[in-house]
Scaffold this motif. Structure first.
Motif, PDB file in Angstrom:
ATOM      1  N   ARG A  31       0.833  -1.208   0.000  1.00 21.96           N
ATOM      2  CA  ARG A  31       0.000   0.000   0.000  1.00 21.96           C
ATOM      3  C   ARG A  31       0.861   1.249   0.000  1.00 21.96           C
ATOM      4  O   ARG A  31       0.556   2.232  -0.710  1.00 21.96           O
ATOM      5  N   ARG A  32       1.928   1.239   0.769  1.00 24.03           N
ATOM      6  CA  ARG A  32       2.818   2.393   0.785  1.00 24.03           C
ATOM      7  C   ARG A  32       3.450   2.631  -0.578  1.00 24.03           C
ATOM      8  O   ARG A  32       3.528   3.772  -1.052  1.00 24.03           O
ATOM      9  N   GLU A  33       3.910   1.551  -1.203  1.00 23.33           N
ATOM     10  CA  GLU A  33       4.513   1.696  -2.535  1.00 23.33           C
ATOM     11  C   GLU A  33       3.496   2.211  -3.551  1.00 23.33           C
ATOM     12  O   GLU A  33       3.815   3.046  -4.398  1.00 23.33           O
ATOM     13  N   LYS A  34       2.250   1.716  -3.462  1.00 21.50           N
ATOM     14  CA  LYS A  34       1.224   2.162  -4.401  1.00 21.50           C
ATOM     15  C   LYS A  34       0.878   3.628  -4.179  1.00 21.50           C
ATOM     16  O   LYS A  34       0.682   4.394  -5.137  1.00 21.50           O
ATOM     17  N   ALA A  35       0.782   4.062  -2.914  1.00 22.72           N
ATOM     18  CA  ALA A  35       0.474   5.465  -2.626  1.00 22.72           C
ATOM     19  C   ALA A  35       1.601   6.374  -3.076  1.00 22.72           C
ATOM     20  O   ALA A  35       1.365   7.483  -3.586  1.00 22.72           O
ATOM     21  N   ALA A  36       2.848   5.946  -2.902  1.00 19.06           N
ATOM     22  CA  ALA A  36       3.973   6.759  -3.339  1.00 19.06           C
ATOM     23  C   ALA A  36       4.013   6.883  -4.854  1.00 19.06           C
ATOM     24  O   ALA A  36       4.346   7.941  -5.398  1.00 19.06           O
ATOM     25  N   ALA A  37       3.643   5.834  -5.571  1.00 18.44           N
ATOM     26  CA  ALA A  37       3.643   5.887  -7.036  1.00 18.44           C
ATOM     27  C   ALA A  37       2.517   6.768  -7.570  1.00 18.44           C
ATOM     28  O   ALA A  37       2.630   7.342  -8.663  1.00 18.44           O
ATOM     29  N   ALA A  38       1.413   6.921  -6.828  1.00 13.57           N
ATOM     30  CA  ALA A  38       0.282   7.724  -7.305  1.00 13.57           C
ATOM     31  C   ALA A  38       0.505   9.220  -7.127  1.00 13.57           C
ATOM     32  O   ALA A  38      -0.153  10.036  -7.778  1.00 13.57           O
ATOM     33  N   GLN A  39       1.413   9.670  -6.294  1.00 12.53           N
ATOM     34  CA  GLN A  39       1.647  11.092  -6.087  1.00 12.53           C
ATOM     35  C   GLN A  39       2.444  11.684  -7.241  1.00 12.53           C
ATOM     36  O   GLN A  39       3.386  11.073  -7.727  1.00 12.53           O
ATOM     37  N   PRO A  40       2.064  12.991  -7.761  1.00 13.40           N
ATOM     38  CA  PRO A  40       2.809  13.627  -8.870  1.00 13.40           C
ATOM     39  C   PRO A  40       4.199  14.041  -8.407  1.00 13.40           C
ATOM     40  O   PRO A  40       4.405  14.445  -7.262  1.00 13.40           O
ATOM     41  N   THR A  41       5.135  14.012  -9.373  1.00 10.53           N
ATOM     42  CA  THR A  41       6.504  14.391  -9.071  1.00 10.53           C
ATOM     43  C   THR A  41       6.663  15.896  -9.211  1.00 10.53           C
ATOM     44  O   THR A  41       6.358  16.459 -10.267  1.00 10.53           O
ATOM     45  N   PRO A  42       7.046  16.659  -8.213  1.00  5.40           N
ATOM     46  CA  PRO A  42       7.195  18.127  -8.337  1.00  5.40           C
ATOM     47  C   PRO A  42       8.305  18.484  -9.307  1.00  5.40           C
ATOM     48  O   PRO A  42       9.333  17.819  -9.385  1.00  5.40           O
ATOM     49  N   THR A  43       8.053  19.597 -10.164  1.00  2.33           N
ATOM     50  CA  THR A  43       9.049  20.067 -11.149  1.00  2.33           C
ATOM     51  C   THR A  43       9.970  21.075 -10.496  1.00  2.33           C
ATOM     52  O   THR A  43       9.547  21.900  -9.677  1.00  2.33           O
ATOM     53  N   GLU A  44      11.228  21.076 -10.904  1.00  2.35           N
ATOM     54  CA  GLU A  44      12.203  21.986 -10.341  1.00  2.35           C
ATOM     55  C   GLU A  44      12.200  23.305 -11.140  1.00  2.35           C
ATOM     56  O   GLU A  44      12.076  23.304 -12.371  1.00  2.35           O
ATOM     57  N   PRO A  45      12.324  24.463 -10.493  1.00  2.00           N
ATOM     58  CA  PRO A  45      12.354  25.751 -11.209  1.00  2.00           C
ATOM     59  C   PRO A  45      13.609  25.891 -12.069  1.00  2.00           C
ATOM     60  O   PRO A  45      14.664  25.355 -11.719  1.00  2.00           O
ATOM     61  N   THR A  46      13.442  26.631 -13.274  1.00  2.60           N
ATOM     62  CA  THR A  46      14.575  26.839 -14.174  1.00  2.60           C
ATOM     63  C   THR A  46      15.482  27.922 -13.605  1.00  2.60           C
ATOM     64  O   THR A  46      15.021  29.029 -13.289  1.00  2.60           O
ATOM     65  N   PRO A  47      16.755  27.658 -13.447  1.00  2.00           N
ATOM     66  CA  PRO A  47      17.653  28.672 -12.883  1.00  2.00           C
ATOM     67  C   PRO A  47      17.862  29.847 -13.840  1.00  2.00           C
ATOM     68  O   PRO A  47      17.908  29.675 -15.053  1.00  2.00           O
ATOM     69  N   THR A  48      17.938  31.050 -13.343  1.00  2.00           N
ATOM     70  CA  THR A  48      18.173  32.277 -14.145  1.00  2.00           C
ATOM     71  C   THR A  48      19.554  32.813 -13.869  1.00  2.00           C
ATOM     72  O   THR A  48      20.095  32.624 -12.774  1.00  2.00           O
ATOM     73  N   GLU A  49      20.127  33.509 -14.949  1.00  2.00           N
ATOM     74  CA  GLU A  49      21.465  34.056 -14.801  1.00  2.00           C
ATOM     75  C   GLU A  49      21.413  35.331 -13.964  1.00  2.00           C
ATOM     76  O   GLU A  49      20.505  36.164 -14.124  1.00  2.00           O
ATOM     77  N   PRO A  50      22.363  35.537 -13.072  1.00  2.00           N
ATOM     78  CA  PRO A  50      22.367  36.761 -12.250  1.00  2.00           C
ATOM     79  C   PRO A  50      22.687  37.999 -13.112  1.00  2.00           C
ATOM     80  O   PRO A  50      23.470  37.936 -14.061  1.00  2.00           O
ATOM     81  N   THR A  51      22.003  39.099 -12.838  1.00  2.00           N
ATOM     82  CA  THR A  51      22.221  40.362 -13.565  1.00  2.00           C
ATOM     83  C   THR A  51      23.333  41.153 -12.902  1.00  2.00           C
ATOM     84  O   THR A  51      23.473  41.149 -11.678  1.00  2.00           O
ATOM     85  N   ALA A  52      24.123  41.821 -13.769  1.00  2.00           N
ATOM     86  CA  ALA A  52      25.254  42.620 -13.245  1.00  2.00           C
ATOM     87  C   ALA A  52      24.736  43.893 -12.599  1.00  2.00           C
ATOM     88  O   ALA A  52      23.767  44.497 -13.073  1.00  2.00           O
ATOM     89  N   PRO A  53      25.325  44.325 -11.504  1.00  2.00           N
ATOM     90  CA  PRO A  53      24.872  45.584 -10.866  1.00  2.00           C
ATOM     91  C   PRO A  53      25.148  46.807 -11.745  1.00  2.00           C
ATOM     92  O   PRO A  53      26.125  46.853 -12.491  1.00  2.00           O
ATOM     93  N   GLU A  54      24.226  47.741 -11.686  1.00  2.00           N
ATOM     94  CA  GLU A  54      24.394  48.969 -12.473  1.00  2.00           C
ATOM     95  C   GLU A  54      25.513  49.814 -11.899  1.00  2.00           C
ATOM     96  O   GLU A  54      25.672  49.902 -10.682  1.00  2.00           O
ATOM     97  N   PRO A  55      26.300  50.449 -12.780  1.00  2.00           N
ATOM     98  CA  PRO A  55      27.389  51.298 -12.274  1.00  2.00           C
ATOM     99  C   PRO A  55      26.808  52.529 -11.595  1.00  2.00           C
ATOM    100  O   PRO A  55      25.741  53.005 -11.946  1.00  2.00           O
ATOM    101  N   PRO A  56      27.495  53.064 -10.581  1.00  2.00           N
ATOM    102  CA  PRO A  56      26.986  54.257  -9.895  1.00  2.00           C
ATOM    103  C   PRO A  56      26.973  55.479 -10.822  1.00  2.00           C
ATOM    104  O   PRO A  56      27.798  55.603 -11.743  1.00  2.00           O
TER     105      PRO A  56
END
Length: 293
Positions: free
Chosen positions: A250-275
């Motif tokens: 039952r535990r194995e069946k319940a674990a198989a029925a749950q959806p797998t969460p998707t991981e967020p796409t990583p974004t590139e860091p933006t350079a700081p604006e010059p003063p």
């Protein structure tokens, strides 16, 4: 029913068959065997206790009582005389922890019947298995007192022999004693094999008496209850394993029925604006102060 379909696998079927066979043996063979030994031991102890308290009776009364069977351990007296040259030794006995022999003889009652008599135990010479010189029993009329004992039976691979000048056997048995002595012996009613007379202490011709068994029921009752407990625990253990298997599935069946969460796409860091570069007014204010007059 689909949840129990795994029980039809060969491994589970074999396990169930083994558990059922074990429980069947516990309830029908092992437990009754130990409980029966406990009952027999208690019956024997009761007979011994009764014989200690009861007065002895003439052995002819026991011989002439129709249907008398349960007479073992009964105290009896016998009047007659020993037959000469009727000594037979029983091998593989012990006396005070050393090798010894039981000494048998034939005793003829006044009415002509002859009994097999156990005269008691003697030790081997210097702690060896060599028998000592056995004196003949006293001649003439004698009055003996002893207990009725059941014949021990014989083993086919242990035949009588003559050694060290004595006829020797491996057990005390009235039928075999008749063959060895060449004398018809009358078995005392004490069961299907018949019985003989075992002398008590201080009797004519007696040696060290064979000690009475300890009046202890032994561990047979507890062993019987243990086998009953094992017979109950085995099916319960199988039921627990089945429950554990169903729960895990039952535990194995319940674990198989749950959806797998998707991981967020990583974004590139933006350079700081010059003063921002300071203006001319800011520079002058910084140099001369803002409240310049």
């Amino acid at each position: 029913m689909r949840r129990l379909a795994f029980l039809l696998r060969p491994s589970w079927l074999i396990l169930a068959a083994l558990v059922a066979a074990f429980a069947y043996l516990c309830f029908t063979v092992l437990a009754p065997w130990q409980l029966g030994k406990n009952t027999a031991t208690e019956h024997r102890n009761q007979l011994i206790a009764d014989s200690v308290r009861a007065d002895p009776v003439d052995v002819t009364t026991v011989l002439d009582t129709p249907g008398a069977e349960h007479t073992e351990w009964r105290r009896v007296t016998a009047t007659g005389s020993y037959l000469p040259d009727s000594t037979v030794l029983v091998r593989l006995r012990h006396l005070d922890g050393a090798p010894g022999y039981a000494v048998l003889a034939a005793f003829r009652l006044n009415d002509g019947r002859t009994l097999l008599v156990d005269r008691g135990l003697v030790a081997g010479v210097d702690g060896t298995s060599r028998p000592p010189q056995i004196p003949e029993p006293p001649a003439g009329p004698q009055r003996l007192e002893g207990r009725v004992r059941m014949s021990e039976g014989v083993s086919a691979d242990r035949t009588p022999l003559t050694q060290d000048g004595y006829r020797q056997v491996y057990s005390i048995d009235t039928t075999q004693g008749s063959e060895v002595l060449g004398q018809p012996l009358t078995p005392i009613p004490a069961g299907e094999r018949g019985g003989y007379l075992q002398l008590t202490e201080n009797q004519p011709g007696a040696f060290t008496p064979t000690p009475l068994p300890q009046l202890d029921a032994g561990p047979y009752l507890s062993y019987g209850l243990q086998w009953l407990a094992f017979g109950i625990m085995a099916p319960l253990g199988l039921g627990y394993f089945v429950y554990a298997e169903i729960r895990e599935r039952r535990r194995e069946k319940a674990a198989a029925a749950q959806p797998t969460p998707t991981e967020p796409t990583p974004t590139e860091p933006t350079a700081p604006e010059p003063p921002a570069r300071p203006t001319t007014e800011a520079k002058l204010a910084d140099r001369y102060g803002r409240n310049r007059s």
